[in-house]
Design an enzyme around this catalytic site. Structure first.
Site, PDB file in Angstrom:
ATOM      1  N   PHE A  59      -1.565   8.430   4.133  1.00 52.49           N
ATOM      2  CA  PHE A  59      -2.307   9.098   5.221  1.00 52.49           C
ATOM      3  C   PHE A  59      -3.572   9.799   4.713  1.00 52.49           C
ATOM      4  O   PHE A  59      -3.839  10.967   5.050  1.00 52.49           O
ATOM      5  CB  PHE A  59      -1.430  10.134   5.944  1.00 52.49           C
ATOM      6  CG  PHE A  59      -0.275   9.570   6.720  1.00 52.49           C
ATOM      7  CD1 PHE A  59      -0.134   8.214   6.929  1.00 52.49           C
ATOM      8  CD2 PHE A  59       0.684  10.434   7.263  1.00 52.49           C
ATOM      9  CE1 PHE A  59       0.943   7.703   7.659  1.00 52.49           C
ATOM     10  CE2 PHE A  59       1.758   9.942   7.991  1.00 52.49           C
ATOM     11  CZ  PHE A  59       1.893   8.580   8.188  1.00 52.49           C
ATOM     12  N   ASN A  81       6.243  -1.080  11.225  1.00 52.95           N
ATOM     13  CA  ASN A  81       5.415  -0.633  10.104  1.00 52.95           C
ATOM     14  C   ASN A  81       5.709  -1.537   8.893  1.00 52.95           C
ATOM     15  O   ASN A  81       6.447  -2.515   9.007  1.00 52.95           O
ATOM     16  CB  ASN A  81       5.736   0.839   9.803  1.00 52.95           C
ATOM     17  CG  ASN A  81       4.494   1.595   9.330  1.00 52.95           C
ATOM     18  OD1 ASN A  81       3.751   1.082   8.488  1.00 52.95           O
ATOM     19  ND2 ASN A  81       4.275   2.768   9.860  1.00 52.95           N
ATOM     20  N   ASN A  88       0.840  -1.207   0.000  1.00 54.34           N
ATOM     21  CA  ASN A  88       0.000   0.000   0.000  1.00 54.34           C
ATOM     22  C   ASN A  88       0.862   1.240   0.000  1.00 54.34           C
ATOM     23  O   ASN A  88       1.961   1.260   0.548  1.00 54.34           O
ATOM     24  CB  ASN A  88      -0.971  -0.023   1.198  1.00 54.34           C
ATOM     25  CG  ASN A  88      -0.425   0.712   2.402  1.00 54.34           C
ATOM     26  OD1 ASN A  88      -0.527   1.941   2.506  1.00 54.34           O
ATOM     27  ND2 ASN A  88       0.202  -0.029   3.318  1.00 54.34           N
ATOM     28  N   LYS A 121       6.204   4.311  16.741  1.00 56.98           N
ATOM     29  CA  LYS A 121       6.093   3.186  15.782  1.00 56.98           C
ATOM     30  C   LYS A 121       7.262   3.248  14.811  1.00 56.98           C
ATOM     31  O   LYS A 121       7.479   4.264  14.147  1.00 56.98           O
ATOM     32  CB  LYS A 121       4.762   3.252  15.036  1.00 56.98           C
ATOM     33  CG  LYS A 121       4.561   2.067  14.086  1.00 56.98           C
ATOM     34  CD  LYS A 121       3.131   1.957  13.605  1.00 56.98           C
ATOM     35  CE  LYS A 121       2.951   0.763  12.675  1.00 56.98           C
ATOM     36  NZ  LYS A 121       1.563   0.602  12.240  1.00 56.98           N
ATOM     37  N   SER A 160       5.978   5.469   8.268  1.00 61.79           N
ATOM     38  CA  SER A 160       5.274   5.118   7.028  1.00 61.79           C
ATOM     39  C   SER A 160       6.177   5.446   5.844  1.00 61.79           C
ATOM     40  O   SER A 160       6.785   6.513   5.799  1.00 61.79           O
ATOM     41  CB  SER A 160       3.974   5.909   6.921  1.00 61.79           C
ATOM     42  OG  SER A 160       3.501   5.825   5.597  1.00 61.79           O
ATOM     43  N   ASN A 162       5.110   6.067   2.932  1.00 63.47           N
ATOM     44  CA  ASN A 162       4.275   6.653   1.873  1.00 63.47           C
ATOM     45  C   ASN A 162       4.069   8.148   1.964  1.00 63.47           C
ATOM     46  O   ASN A 162       3.334   8.723   1.175  1.00 63.47           O
ATOM     47  CB  ASN A 162       2.921   5.940   1.850  1.00 63.47           C
ATOM     48  CG  ASN A 162       3.105   4.451   1.660  1.00 63.47           C
ATOM     49  OD1 ASN A 162       3.912   4.031   0.837  1.00 63.47           O
ATOM     50  ND2 ASN A 162       2.400   3.646   2.440  1.00 63.47           N
ATOM     51  N   THR A 163       4.679   8.795   2.944  1.00 64.72           N
ATOM     52  CA  THR A 163       4.687  10.262   3.004  1.00 64.72           C
ATOM     53  C   THR A 163       6.130  10.656   2.743  1.00 64.72           C
ATOM     54  O   THR A 163       7.025  10.224   3.476  1.00 64.72           O
ATOM     55  CB  THR A 163       4.214  10.749   4.392  1.00 64.72           C
ATOM     56  OG1 THR A 163       2.845  10.395   4.549  1.00 64.72           O
ATOM     57  CG2 THR A 163       4.373  12.256   4.560  1.00 64.72           C
TER      58      THR A 163
HETATM   59  C1  LIG Z   1      -3.719  -0.804   3.659  1.00 66.31           C
HETATM   60  C2  LIG Z   1      -2.826  -0.490   4.830  1.00 66.31           C
HETATM   61  C3  LIG Z   1      -2.844   0.783   5.389  1.00 66.31           C
HETATM   62  C4  LIG Z   1      -2.017   1.083   6.475  1.00 66.31           C
HETATM   63  N1  LIG Z   1      -2.059   2.326   7.025  1.00 66.31           N
HETATM   64  C5  LIG Z   1      -1.305   2.605   8.120  1.00 66.31           C
HETATM   65  C6  LIG Z   1      -1.385   3.874   8.749  1.00 66.31           C
HETATM   66  O1  LIG Z   1      -2.162   4.731   8.370  1.00 66.31           O
HETATM   67  N2  LIG Z   1      -0.563   4.098   9.822  1.00 66.31           N
HETATM   68  C7  LIG Z   1       0.297   3.147  10.310  1.00 66.31           C
HETATM   69  O2  LIG Z   1       0.995   3.413  11.292  1.00 66.31           O
HETATM   70  N3  LIG Z   1       0.372   1.936   9.729  1.00 66.31           N
HETATM   71  C8  LIG Z   1      -0.408   1.651   8.666  1.00 66.31           C
HETATM   72  N4  LIG Z   1      -0.327   0.416   8.094  1.00 66.31           N
HETATM   73  C9  LIG Z   1       0.649  -0.580   8.626  1.00 66.31           C
HETATM   74  C10 LIG Z   1       0.021  -1.524   9.650  1.00 66.31           C
HETATM   75  O3  LIG Z   1      -0.448  -0.836  10.765  1.00 66.31           O
HETATM   76  C11 LIG Z   1       1.041  -2.592  10.078  1.00 66.31           C
HETATM   77  O4  LIG Z   1       2.098  -1.962  10.764  1.00 66.31           O
HETATM   78  C12 LIG Z   1       1.616  -3.373   8.910  1.00 66.31           C
HETATM   79  O5  LIG Z   1       0.617  -3.623   7.934  1.00 66.31           O
HETATM   80  C13 LIG Z   1       2.230  -4.717   9.317  1.00 66.31           C
HETATM   81  O6  LIG Z   1       1.279  -5.575   9.877  1.00 66.31           O
HETATM   82  P1  LIG Z   1       0.518  -6.753   9.051  1.00 66.31           P
HETATM   83  O7  LIG Z   1       1.558  -7.517   8.306  1.00 66.31           O
HETATM   84  O8  LIG Z   1      -0.204  -7.520  10.100  1.00 66.31           O
HETATM   85  O9  LIG Z   1      -0.419  -6.051   8.126  1.00 66.31           O
HETATM   86  C14 LIG Z   1      -1.149   0.095   7.008  1.00 66.31           C
HETATM   87  C15 LIG Z   1      -1.148  -1.199   6.444  1.00 66.31           C
HETATM   88  C16 LIG Z   1      -1.978  -1.500   5.382  1.00 66.31           C
HETATM   89  C17 LIG Z   1      -1.955  -2.887   4.800  1.00 66.31           C
END
Ligand SMILES: Cc1cc2nc3c(=O)[nH]c(=O)nc-3n(C[C@H](O)[C@H](O)[C@H](O)COP(=O)(O)O)c2cc1C
Length: 362
Positions: free
Chosen positions: A119, A251, A115, A222, A180, A182-183
């Protein structure tokens, strides 16, 4: 049941599927029967899993990670689905649309997601309204905050202060997101000098808010999985020195190692899912080695099963979070993990979840 539903859901693009899930949860939240059904289908309680961290009672150690309930719209129904906590956000001071679509991709063979949402959120004012009900939730609510895309890094601290100011009364803990991918340039805030300045400013702001009568809330950092071990160790020490209460590791990753779909592997963004699990667990292990019980860790990254969560907690996590497994396993993911955790604890002769935290180091 989700197996059949998933075929239909996966025909939609990931973002439409996500919007439909949020709408469905919102609908369930609006009728008492809806909440009851959610709880009957997916809820799970077991006293072996209830634990107190930062003086907050968590009904179980499997939370929903940030990014699913970005605008804090559905944390109440999510709490009824067996999650031990829900982290909402990432929220920024001003509403922003995020990156251009498409910006979210399913890598089905690997049960992973890439992804680059960026934000997208409605801003802190709208979130404050939704979060004013946070105490009605049956589990703790964490609030993940970040900076707006257009705010330059040298003014980033002021964005985090604005978020804290608007949201401090709401939520049980706060998560500072500098990880993140993505920013643009956000991860530069993990550089030691910038991080020290940022965390010091945030700590000062929180202390100020507490002076004016707000209750003390734990503040967590984080972190990204893509740092070198040395850099990670510096980040952890800065967090400790600047009065952070905990860490969330990790993350999403920029790594594309062993991704099966080489076409989708080229998409920019953060990768989540099982391929992240070894690195996330290693980060938790290293951080725990450095801080022990001084700073609780939430372990996140690729957890799909109770065995994954068990390993993460044995490595040092006080709690875990999931996101991607909920997409692939379904809404019962947290409960399945929790039930397996109980089985594993019984097998190994543990009677309470607190006994397994960091046990690999003892
Ligand atoms: C679609 C998507 C959007 C996410 N958006 C955020 C976010 O806004 N802020 C954040 O700290 N992490 C975000 N994450 C990261 C998750 O909180 C997590 O740290 C990461 O996906 C790893 O865990 P997982 O493998 O169980 O998904 C996002 C993950 C996904 C898949």
């Amino acid at each position: 049941m989700y197996k059949h539903l998933k075929k239909f859901i996966f025909k939609m693009d990931p973002e439409s599927a996500h919007e439909n899930a949020i709408n469905g949860l919102r609908m369930a939240d609006s009728i008492p029967l809806g909440k009851k059904v959610l709880n009957m289908m997916y809820g799970y309680e077991n006293p072996m899993l209830v634990n107190k961290v930062w003086d907050i009672v968590f009904p179980n150690p499997v939370g929903l990670a940030a990014g699913f309930d970005k605008n804090a719209e559905v944390y109440i129904p999510l709490g009824l689905m067996g999650f031990g906590h829900v982290e909402v956000g990432t929220l920024t001071p001003l509403a922003q649309p995020g990156n251009d679509k498409p910006r979210c991709f399913r890598l089905k063979e690997d049960q992973a997601i890439i992804n680059r949402m960026g934000f997208n959120n409605h801003g802190v004012q709208a979130a404050a309204k939704s979060l004013s009900h946070y105490q009605d939730a049956c589990m703790p609510v964490g609030v993940n905050i970040g900076k707006n895309k257009l705010t330059p890094n040298d003014q980033a601290a002021s964005d985090y202060e604005k978020c804290l100011e608007a949201l401090y009364p709401y939520g049980h803990y706060f998560a500072i997101n500098v990880s993140s991918p993505n920013t643009p340039n956000l991860r530069d805030l993990q550089e030691v000098d910038s991080l020290r300045h940022l965390l010091r400013t945030i700590r000062k702001k929180a202390d100020q808010l507490e002076k004016y009568g707000a209750k003390r809330k734990p503040i967590l950092l984080k972190v990204a999985p893509d740092m070198s071990d040395e850099h990670m160790s510096d980040v952890v020490y800065v967090a400790l020195e600047e009065g952070m209460d905990g860490l969330i590791a990790t993350n999403t990753t920029l790594s594309r190692e062993s991704v099966s779909d080489r076409r989708l592997a080229k998409e920019a963004g953060g990768l989540s899912g099982p391929m992240l699990l070894p690195r996330a667990t290693e980060c938790v292990r290293d951080i725990y080695k450095a801080v022990g019980d001084k700073m609780p860790i939430i372990g996140v990254g690729g957890i799909f099963t109770g065995d994954d969560a068990y390993r993460m907690m044995r490595a040092g996590a006080s709690m875990t979070q999931i996101y991607t497994s909920m997409i692939y396993v379904g809404p019962g993911a947290a409960t399945e993990i929790n039930k397996r955790l109980v089985q594993l604890m019984k097998r190994d002769g543990f009677t309470h979840i607190s006994e397994i935290i960091g046990i690999d180091h003892k």
